[in-house]
Design a protein around this motif. Structure first.
Motif, PDB file in Angstrom:
ATOM      1  N   ILE A   1       0.463  13.142  -6.426  1.00  8.02           N
ATOM      2  CA  ILE A   1      -0.222  11.929  -6.876  1.00  8.02           C
ATOM      3  C   ILE A   1      -1.728  12.132  -6.862  1.00  8.02           C
ATOM      4  O   ILE A   1      -2.255  12.980  -6.143  1.00  8.02           O
ATOM      5  CB  ILE A   1       0.156  10.704  -6.020  1.00  8.02           C
ATOM      6  N   LYS A   2      -2.421  11.330  -7.690  1.00  8.33           N
ATOM      7  CA  LYS A   2      -3.880  11.384  -7.724  1.00  8.33           C
ATOM      8  C   LYS A   2      -4.448  10.563  -6.566  1.00  8.33           C
ATOM      9  O   LYS A   2      -3.946   9.476  -6.274  1.00  8.33           O
ATOM     10  CB  LYS A   2      -4.401  10.822  -9.052  1.00  8.33           C
ATOM     11  N   HIS A   3      -5.479  11.069  -5.949  1.00  9.77           N
ATOM     12  CA  HIS A   3      -6.152  10.336  -4.876  1.00  9.77           C
ATOM     13  C   HIS A   3      -7.447   9.764  -5.455  1.00  9.77           C
ATOM     14  O   HIS A   3      -8.525  10.325  -5.315  1.00  9.77           O
ATOM     15  CB  HIS A   3      -6.402  11.263  -3.681  1.00  9.77           C
ATOM     16  N   ASN A   4      -7.273   8.643  -6.140  1.00  9.82           N
ATOM     17  CA  ASN A   4      -8.408   8.077  -6.881  1.00  9.82           C
ATOM     18  C   ASN A   4      -8.887   6.750  -6.298  1.00  9.82           C
ATOM     19  O   ASN A   4      -9.500   5.935  -6.986  1.00  9.82           O
ATOM     20  CB  ASN A   4      -8.029   7.894  -8.356  1.00  9.82           C
ATOM     21  N   GLY A   5      -8.588   6.516  -5.039  1.00  5.29           N
ATOM     22  CA  GLY A   5      -9.125   5.310  -4.400  1.00  5.29           C
ATOM     23  C   GLY A   5      -8.158   4.157  -4.302  1.00  5.29           C
ATOM     24  O   GLY A   5      -8.162   3.420  -3.328  1.00  5.29           O
ATOM     25  N   SER A   6      -7.306   3.978  -5.312  1.00  5.88           N
ATOM     26  CA  SER A   6      -6.364   2.857  -5.274  1.00  5.88           C
ATOM     27  C   SER A   6      -5.254   3.137  -4.269  1.00  5.88           C
ATOM     28  O   SER A   6      -4.675   4.208  -4.240  1.00  5.88           O
ATOM     29  CB  SER A   6      -5.745   2.620  -6.645  1.00  5.88           C
ATOM     30  N   ARG A   7      -4.948   2.149  -3.436  1.00  4.53           N
ATOM     31  CA  ARG A   7      -3.903   2.318  -2.437  1.00  4.53           C
ATOM     32  C   ARG A   7      -2.634   1.554  -2.806  1.00  4.53           C
ATOM     33  O   ARG A   7      -1.613   1.706  -2.153  1.00  4.53           O
ATOM     34  CB  ARG A   7      -4.410   1.844  -1.073  1.00  4.53           C
TER      35      ARG A   7
ATOM     36  N   LYS B   1       2.432   7.372   2.730  1.00  2.00           N
ATOM     37  CA  LYS B   1       2.616   8.807   2.535  1.00  2.00           C
ATOM     38  C   LYS B   1       3.935   9.273   3.136  1.00  2.00           C
ATOM     39  O   LYS B   1       4.505   8.633   4.013  1.00  2.00           O
ATOM     40  CB  LYS B   1       1.461   9.572   3.186  1.00  2.00           C
TER      41      LYS B   1
ATOM     42  N   THR C   1      -0.643   3.584  -8.167  1.00  2.00           N
ATOM     43  CA  THR C   1      -0.702   4.997  -7.779  1.00  2.00           C
ATOM     44  C   THR C   1      -0.357   5.868  -8.980  1.00  2.00           C
ATOM     45  O   THR C   1       0.720   5.746  -9.564  1.00  2.00           O
ATOM     46  CB  THR C   1       0.282   5.275  -6.622  1.00  2.00           C
TER      47      THR C   1
ATOM     48  N   ASN D   1       0.855  -1.182   0.000  1.00  2.00           N
ATOM     49  CA  ASN D   1       0.000   0.000   0.000  1.00  2.00           C
ATOM     50  C   ASN D   1       0.888   1.227   0.000  1.00  2.00           C
ATOM     51  O   ASN D   1       1.898   1.265   0.692  1.00  2.00           O
ATOM     52  CB  ASN D   1      -0.916   0.004   1.225  1.00  2.00           C
TER      53      ASN D   1
ATOM     54  N   SER E   1      -0.123  12.913 -10.693  1.00  2.00           N
ATOM     55  CA  SER E   1      -0.944  14.048 -11.110  1.00  2.00           C
ATOM     56  C   SER E   1      -0.088  15.040 -11.900  1.00  2.00           C
ATOM     57  O   SER E   1       1.017  15.393 -11.481  1.00  2.00           O
ATOM     58  CB  SER E   1      -1.537  14.756  -9.886  1.00  2.00           C
TER      59      SER E   1
END
Length: 204
Positions: free
Chosen positions: A58-64, A36, A69, A33, A72
């Motif tokens: 990075i994009k926060h699009n649900g995938s951990r 951060k 990942t 995962n 952006s």
């Protein structure tokens, strides 16, 4: 010895000291995962005002999952990072020798951070003239029997490792700063970088 390593953005000197140790089978982690505030999406260079962190958004699009990942590009961070690197190292002894190849790091927009970092590793290996072979994990190993270095390197807490000093462009202003990005080593001591890293491995 089998060693499990994380994959970083322009990794610190300490990471390469582990990566280049002889007689090792290197396994790079891709199924963890995404944690951060680590070197997975940041690197530390030596700017005119001291230590400078460069971070990849990075994009926060649900995938951990790290391997999923996404980077952006809402801001033109590749241009910003390259400008910061040029400003920091253009007066260093070896930057001009590596400039063209380093700039290729920022020429292609990779979708995934993991893939981008593998590309960076390939470029740095070519500059170091090293050819360390590695494999990628096929799943997340909860309890590895190998040497597990996934959490060894901290981007938040710098520890004094006692590494040998080398020339840095801004030493007169801020003193020697150890364990910065491999970029700092390459731009300041050039072809001697591999020898420096191998000397670290014999000390540890």
């Amino acid at each position: 010895m089998n060693v499990l390593l994380p994959v970083f953005y322009l990794p610190p000197v300490s990471w390469f000291a582990e990566f280049l140790k002889p007689d090792r089978e290197i396994l790079l982690e891709q199924f963890e995962n995404f944690p951060k505030q680590t070197f997975r999406n940041r690197t530390l260079i030596y700017g005119a005002n001291g230590k400078l962190a460069l971070m990849i958004p990075i994009k926060h699009n649900g995938s951990r999952l790290y391997k999923e990942t996404e980077i952006s590009y809402a801001e033109d961070w590749p241009k910003q990072h390259w400008k910061s690197i040029k400003t920091a190292y253009q007066s260093s002894p070896y930057f001009e020798y590596y400039e063209d190849k380093l700039q290729t790091i920022y020429g292609e927009k990779k979708k995934y951070l993991f893939d981008f970092n593998l590309k960076v590793l390939d470029v740095i290996q070519s500059l170091l003239k090293t050819e360390v072979n590695f494999e990628l994990t096929h799943e997340y190993i909860k309890e590895p029997v190998m040497l597990n270095l996934r959490d060894k390197f901290s981007a938040k807490n710098s520890q004094n490792k006692g590494y040998p000093e080398y020339y840095q462009s801004f030493t007169a202003k801020h003193g020697f700063i150890e364990d910065l990005s491999i970029l700092d080593l390459l731009c300041n001591i050039g072809p001697e970088s591999s020898t420096y890293l191998k000397n670290i491995t014999t000390q540890q």
